[in-house]
Design a protein around this motif. Structure first.
Motif, short mmCIF file in Angstrom:
data_model
loop_
_atom_site.label_atom_id
_atom_site.label_comp_id
_atom_site.label_asym_id
_atom_site.label_seq_id
_atom_site.Cartn_x
_atom_site.Cartn_y
_atom_site.Cartn_z
N ARG A 67 33.05 -50.59 19.62
CA ARG A 67 33.82 -51.71 19.08
C ARG A 67 35.26 -51.73 19.57
NH1 ARG A 67 30.44 -49.84 15.19
NH2 ARG A 67 28.97 -51.35 14.41
N LEU A 68 35.71 -50.64 20.17
CA LEU A 68 37.13 -50.51 20.53
C LEU A 68 37.41 -50.62 22.02
CD1 LEU A 68 38.13 -47.53 18.21
CD2 LEU A 68 38.70 -49.94 17.90
N GLY A 69 36.39 -50.47 22.86
CA GLY A 69 36.63 -50.43 24.30
C GLY A 69 37.38 -49.16 24.70
N GLY A 70 37.92 -49.16 25.93
CA GLY A 70 38.66 -47.99 26.39
C GLY A 70 37.76 -46.78 26.64
N TRP A 71 38.38 -45.68 27.07
CA TRP A 71 37.66 -44.42 27.33
C TRP A 71 36.44 -44.69 28.22
CZ3 TRP A 71 37.67 -40.10 23.12
CH2 TRP A 71 38.96 -40.00 22.57
N HIS A 72 36.63 -45.54 29.23
CA HIS A 72 35.48 -46.07 29.97
C HIS A 72 34.65 -44.97 30.63
CE1 HIS A 72 36.90 -50.08 29.20
NE2 HIS A 72 38.11 -49.73 29.63
N SER A 73 35.31 -44.04 31.30
CA SER A 73 34.54 -43.02 32.03
C SER A 73 33.78 -42.12 31.06
CB SER A 73 35.47 -42.17 32.89
OG SER A 73 36.11 -42.96 33.86
N TYR A 74 34.46 -41.67 30.01
CA TYR A 74 33.81 -40.77 29.05
C TYR A 74 32.65 -41.48 28.36
CZ TYR A 74 33.40 -37.46 25.14
OH TYR A 74 32.93 -36.55 24.21
#
Ligand SMILES: NC(=O)c1ccc[n+]([C@@H]2O[C@H](COP(=O)([O-])OP(=O)(O)OC[C@H]3O[C@@H](n4cnc5c(N)ncnc54)[C@H](OP(=O)(O)O)[C@@H]3O)[C@@H](O)[C@H]2O)c1
Length: 221
Positions: A130-137
């Motif tokens: 729900r938050l996006g980000g931390w794409h690679s992990y």
């Protein structure tokens, strides 16, 4: 005496899992990069170290993982995605564990119960993002989850009593989370390990190939 194998036993959660298994009377083999040169970025090192491991093990736990390459943090925005950093995170969190899982059929007993728990992370859930980000992990753990699911399906054909699980340990106070102070605090590694082993103990072979958190609640893929 039952035998256990903890890969990533040098980590916060991995060390606590090894201790908790030993406290239950399990004879534990600990493996790690720092003690055995088992580097998940290096397929040859995986084959060298894993080739020397003699099973079978009633419990195999893969507790390795990387949030971001050393000196870097997880991405806050698409614009900060870096190909080399993403490749390293996927190598350590998805490809390396896949190469470990190549050995699973040999390491688990046939004809009696065993558990294979792989440390994933709730943020690897696509449905729960729900938050996006931390794409690679996130992407690396989503890929790991798919591999765990496939491993469970394949192992069920030959190891009918095996329980394979992707596991979310909670937010645990380890070097992994040292830069974060979540509002609801962190679990101690001992508490997280106790909870994860309790979840694995309760699961049945009919529930193999699914994703569970430390409280035994199923996490959506
Ligand atoms: N802590 C949390 O709040 C949290 C939350 C969600 C999910 N998780 C997951 O739980 C697992 C364990 O996390 P943790 O908190 O115990 O982390 P940690 O204390 O930082 O331990 C990380 C472990 O991964 C190993 N590792 C890292 N890079 C490696 C590589 N290239 N090759 C081989 N091993 C490597 C480390 O080995 P060496 O030290 O020997 O190099 C260490 O054993 C990870 O999969 C993480 O994604 C943790």
């Amino acid at each position: 005496m039952e035998k256990g194998l903890v890969i990533g036993a040098s980590g916060g959660v991995g060390a606590a899992l090894a201790e908790a298994l030993e406290a239950q009377g399990t004879d534990v083999v600990r493996l790690s990069r720092s003690s055995h040169g088992l580097d998940l970025r290096d397929a040859d090192s995986i084959e060298r170290v894993m080739g020397q491991v003699q099973g079978p093990f009633e419990a195999v736990l893969i507790a390795t993982g990387l949030l971001a390459p050393p000196g870097e943090g997880p991405e806050k925005a698409l614009a900060t995605i870096d190909a080399r950093s993403m490749a390293e995170v996927i190598q350590v969190n998805a490809i390396g564990p896949s190469l470990l899982l190549r050995h699973a059929p040999r390491l688990l007993p046939r004809g009696r119960r065993s558990v294979l728990g792989v440390l994933s992370a709730r943020v690897g859930s696509i449905g729960d993002n729900r938050l996006g980000g931390w794409h690679s992990y996130r992407a690396s753990k989503a890929a790991l989850n798919q591999i765990v699911r496939g491993a469970a399906i394949e192992l069920a054909r030959t190891h009918r009593e095996a329980v394979v699980a992707a596991l979310h340990p909670g937010t645990v106070a380890t070097p992994f989370t040292s830069a974060y102070e979540p509002p609801r605090g962190k679990l101690s590694p001992d508490e997280a390990a106790r909870r994860l082993l309790a979840v694995l103990t309760r699961l049945t072979p009919a529930e193999t190939g699914r994703f569970w958190d430390h409280e035994g609640r199923e996490v959506p893929w």
